[in-house]
Motif scaffolding. Sequence first.
Motif, short mmCIF file in Angstrom:
data_model
loop_
_atom_site.label_atom_id
_atom_site.label_comp_id
_atom_site.label_asym_id
_atom_site.label_seq_id
_atom_site.Cartn_x
_atom_site.Cartn_y
_atom_site.Cartn_z
N ASP A 77 -3.11 5.63 7.18
CA ASP A 77 -2.33 4.39 7.21
C ASP A 77 -1.57 4.27 8.51
O ASP A 77 -1.41 5.25 9.25
CB ASP A 77 -1.37 4.33 6.01
CG ASP A 77 -0.33 5.44 6.03
OD1 ASP A 77 0.55 5.44 6.91
OD2 ASP A 77 -0.39 6.33 5.15
N VAL A 79 -3.91 -4.50 3.66
CA VAL A 79 -3.11 -4.97 4.80
C VAL A 79 -1.95 -5.79 4.25
O VAL A 79 -2.09 -6.47 3.22
CB VAL A 79 -3.93 -5.81 5.80
CG1 VAL A 79 -5.00 -4.95 6.47
CG2 VAL A 79 -4.57 -7.01 5.12
N SER A 80 -0.80 -5.73 4.91
CA SER A 80 0.37 -6.47 4.41
C SER A 80 1.33 -6.79 5.53
O SER A 80 1.37 -6.11 6.57
CB SER A 80 1.09 -5.65 3.34
OG SER A 80 1.66 -4.48 3.89
N TYR A 100 -6.15 2.74 4.38
CA TYR A 100 -7.57 2.76 4.00
C TYR A 100 -7.92 4.12 3.41
O TYR A 100 -7.62 5.16 4.02
CB TYR A 100 -8.45 2.48 5.23
CG TYR A 100 -9.94 2.51 4.93
CD1 TYR A 100 -10.54 1.49 4.20
CD2 TYR A 100 -10.73 3.57 5.38
CE1 TYR A 100 -11.89 1.52 3.93
CE2 TYR A 100 -12.09 3.61 5.11
CZ TYR A 100 -12.66 2.58 4.38
OH TYR A 100 -14.01 2.61 4.11
N GLY A 120 0.07 -9.83 1.17
CA GLY A 120 -0.96 -8.90 1.59
C GLY A 120 -2.32 -9.22 1.00
O GLY A 120 -2.51 -10.20 0.27
N SER A 145 0.85 -1.19 0.00
CA SER A 145 0.00 0.00 0.00
C SER A 145 0.89 1.24 0.00
O SER A 145 2.06 1.18 -0.37
CB SER A 145 -0.96 0.01 1.18
OG SER A 145 -0.30 0.33 2.39
N ALA A 181 -1.08 -1.29 7.21
CA ALA A 181 -2.46 -1.22 6.71
C ALA A 181 -2.75 0.21 6.27
O ALA A 181 -2.24 1.17 6.84
CB ALA A 181 -3.45 -1.66 7.78
#
Length: 434
Positions: free
Chosen positions: A329, A363-364, A345, A380, A34, A343
């Motif tokens: 994040d 998410v990773s 969003y 992820g 992300s 993570a």
Amino acid sequence: MKTSLTLSALCLFSGSVMAAMPVYLPVGSSYTLSGVVNPRALSTSLANPAAPYVMASTSAGKSWRAGFLGPIGVSYEVGKVDDFSDRVDDLADILEKTDYASSAEANAAVDDANSILSDLSESAYVKLSGSTQVPFMPIIYKTRTRGAFMLDASASFVGKANILSDDISVTGSGSDYELNSNSALYVASATDVRVGLGYSQMVIRTPVGELIGGVKANVHRISLGRSLAVLSDESDDAEEVFIDSLTAGKKASSGVGIDLGAIWVSHQYQLGVTLANINQPTFDFGDLGNCSGLSGSSLTSCNAANALASDGKLSLSDTYKMEAQGTIDGAITSRNRQWILAASYDVNGVKDPVGDDYQWGVVSLAYFSDSVLSPGLRVGYRENFAGTQLSYVTAGLTLFRRLNVDLAYGLQKIEGDSVLPRSMALSVGYDMAF
């Protein structure tokens, strides 16, 4: 009209002309990680304007960071219906036929065509996209006074083909009937050539962490095109229709998007927030529906565009607004940042140039090796909470501490016998530090 040619051209063009971080295709290892900034993954500097400060370390003698080749990314996405191109060809064959022997035969063909149209117009499409960084971009320089500058340049592409359905009528008499409809293959595409200049600076330092702020201006040169191919027009050339969407009627315009960002970095965790395109620049498509001076298939397509517009199925004028989007994040890291659980969003959804909505959640978990011989690994999960709501499992590999390969594999399958996912993306890039 053979739509398979159109879709082949779409594939080839998307591979040859592939921002920071277009919403429809994340960049590099950000496929998996992300936009959570990590100094071990250069592509994560492209999401949050505050990230460049974290990327370079004057105390470690690495005040410069730069890319080398890429990352180059390509992706495809298709609707739920299997065999899109074959079914469109079947529909075109029905509509192009001009010698139905009786009204009963023609009306039976209408029923067959409407059945195909019902499936295609509701859930069938093909979408391809690509992006790449200009070689050696981004370039990051951190000054001794601890401000960091970033110069970035990239190009991206997105194209989408789908069906606009219209009523089918029967005309003729005796033993010679034909079908008439304005149903058409609709192609929309966009290319974005972007240059970005950013600055980030430490705002507050405390014993437990630092607050970093950043701003970035992205200058976009976006070309937007749309084109129609009427399915009942047997003289329509699919390749010409696609080229028209890229050249004729394609409108280029420039605009500047302003991004703001902040990151709180502590010893074993970090938090970030990004506000992208706060000024919401707009870009115009070329208008459809001006039929003066046209003839042949071009006139047929233009008349169909006007008819579809009068039915509310198409807008003759269209604008792409690069909408503002907020992203939050966070990450938990080991002290040397070899391990990172991250993570992010998007707090709101935004549309891409061809009208699809995106609101990513990611998410990773990643491991970055300090050894040239030991690979770095990351896995992820990525989901679009708007629009198609497609989800992906993602994985990435870093070789020799610089070569990054990432794959996003869609979890939704195409209906029918196909085993392929509805969407997939691949990225490859190499970066360096000096």
